[in-house]
Scaffold this motif. Sequence first.
Motif, PDB file in Angstrom:
ATOM      1  N   GLY A 172      15.902  51.376  24.165  1.00  0.00           N
ATOM      2  CA  GLY A 172      14.960  50.287  24.840  1.00  0.00           C
ATOM      3  C   GLY A 172      15.556  49.772  26.125  1.00  0.00           C
ATOM      4  N   ILE A 173      15.056  48.679  26.710  1.00  0.00           N
ATOM      5  CA  ILE A 173      15.415  48.013  27.958  1.00  0.00           C
ATOM      6  C   ILE A 173      15.986  46.645  28.074  1.00  0.00           C
ATOM      7  CG2 ILE A 173      14.817  47.383  30.186  1.00  0.00           C
ATOM      8  CD1 ILE A 173      12.839  49.828  30.195  1.00  0.00           C
ATOM      9  N   ILE A 174      16.933  46.148  28.248  1.00  0.00           N
ATOM     10  CA  ILE A 174      17.497  44.939  28.118  1.00  0.00           C
ATOM     11  C   ILE A 174      17.052  44.516  29.383  1.00  0.00           C
ATOM     12  CG2 ILE A 174      19.344  43.149  28.140  1.00  0.00           C
ATOM     13  CD1 ILE A 174      20.843  45.362  26.183  1.00  0.00           C
ATOM     14  N   GLU A 175      16.431  43.122  29.672  1.00  0.00           N
ATOM     15  CA  GLU A 175      15.915  42.757  31.079  1.00  0.00           C
ATOM     16  C   GLU A 175      16.879  41.078  31.021  1.00  0.00           C
ATOM     17  OE1 GLU A 175      11.947  42.133  29.816  1.00  0.00           O
ATOM     18  OE2 GLU A 175      11.484  44.009  30.142  1.00  0.00           O
ATOM     19  N   GLY A 176      17.234  40.908  32.343  1.00  0.00           N
ATOM     20  CA  GLY A 176      17.580  39.721  32.602  1.00  0.00           C
ATOM     21  C   GLY A 176      17.686  39.323  34.152  1.00  0.00           C
ATOM     22  N   HIS A 177      18.142  38.194  34.619  1.00  0.00           N
ATOM     23  CA  HIS A 177      18.465  37.788  36.030  1.00  0.00           C
ATOM     24  C   HIS A 177      19.732  37.113  35.943  1.00  0.00           C
ATOM     25  CE1 HIS A 177      16.041  34.582  33.965  1.00  0.00           C
ATOM     26  NE2 HIS A 177      16.684  33.935  34.777  1.00  0.00           N
ATOM     27  N   GLY A 178      20.103  36.753  37.181  1.00  0.00           N
ATOM     28  CA  GLY A 178      21.368  36.201  37.640  1.00  0.00           C
ATOM     29  C   GLY A 178      21.550  35.890  39.084  1.00  0.00           C
ATOM     30  N   THR A 179      22.714  35.204  39.229  1.00  0.00           N
ATOM     31  CA  THR A 179      23.294  35.096  40.565  1.00  0.00           C
ATOM     32  C   THR A 179      24.518  35.443  40.788  1.00  0.00           C
ATOM     33  OG1 THR A 179      24.004  33.008  39.927  1.00  0.00           O
ATOM     34  CG2 THR A 179      21.802  33.033  40.829  1.00  0.00           C
ATOM     35  N   GLY A 180      25.239  35.798  42.020  1.00  0.00           N
ATOM     36  CA  GLY A 180      26.453  36.277  42.464  1.00  0.00           C
ATOM     37  C   GLY A 180      26.719  35.849  43.606  1.00  0.00           C
ATOM     38  N   SER A 181      28.083  36.086  43.850  1.00  0.00           N
ATOM     39  CA  SER A 181      28.886  35.915  45.054  1.00  0.00           C
ATOM     40  C   SER A 181      29.259  37.051  45.826  1.00  0.00           C
ATOM     41  CB  SER A 181      29.950  34.877  45.086  1.00  0.00           C
ATOM     42  OG  SER A 181      30.867  34.716  46.260  1.00  0.00           O
ATOM     43  N   ALA A 182      29.025  37.267  47.355  1.00  0.00           N
ATOM     44  CA  ALA A 182      29.470  38.424  48.044  1.00  0.00           C
ATOM     45  C   ALA A 182      30.903  38.094  48.238  1.00  0.00           C
ATOM     46  CB  ALA A 182      28.624  38.773  48.971  1.00  0.00           C
TER      47      ALA A 182
END
Length: 156
Positions: free
Chosen positions: A103-113
């Motif tokens: 199957g597929i795991i879904e998510g979202h997030g933030t990060g720093s360049a």
Amino acid sequence: MKARIVSNNRTVTLGVAATGAAVLAAIGAAAAVASPAAASHTLRFTSVQTGQQQFPGHHFAGDDKDVSNGKVTKVVGYDVVHGDFDAKARTFTVDIAVSLRGGIIEGHGTGSATTGKFTGVIDGGTGAYKGLHGTMKGQSTGKHGDDEKLVLTYHH
């Protein structure tokens, strides 16, 4: 996953996990207070960029091949990301779908360049991963920072 964004004639390389992302330190997952603790699972892999595209307005998308971190490298899945980059703050937000066996795991997030670090939440999935909740963490790696060491920790 890394994406390159060109802003004011400067190229910025972003670290994106997936899920995606899209995840390298073990993260504990807590179960609901009224029920026994759900077993948590941790996946560790390296997300190797295979493609990326910039869109107008600092939007980007990309895809990665996800490989094991052991002595013998093998493909464990693939991921796709879509996000937005804030050139002034050098931060990004991203949606991630990690396709694995079952199957597929879904998510979202933030990060720093600037730091190359990414954090996010797992908020669902399909197949064997339907109803998942958990966390994601990542750190840029590779010759040009185009790859990401990832840790996904989740429970049903």
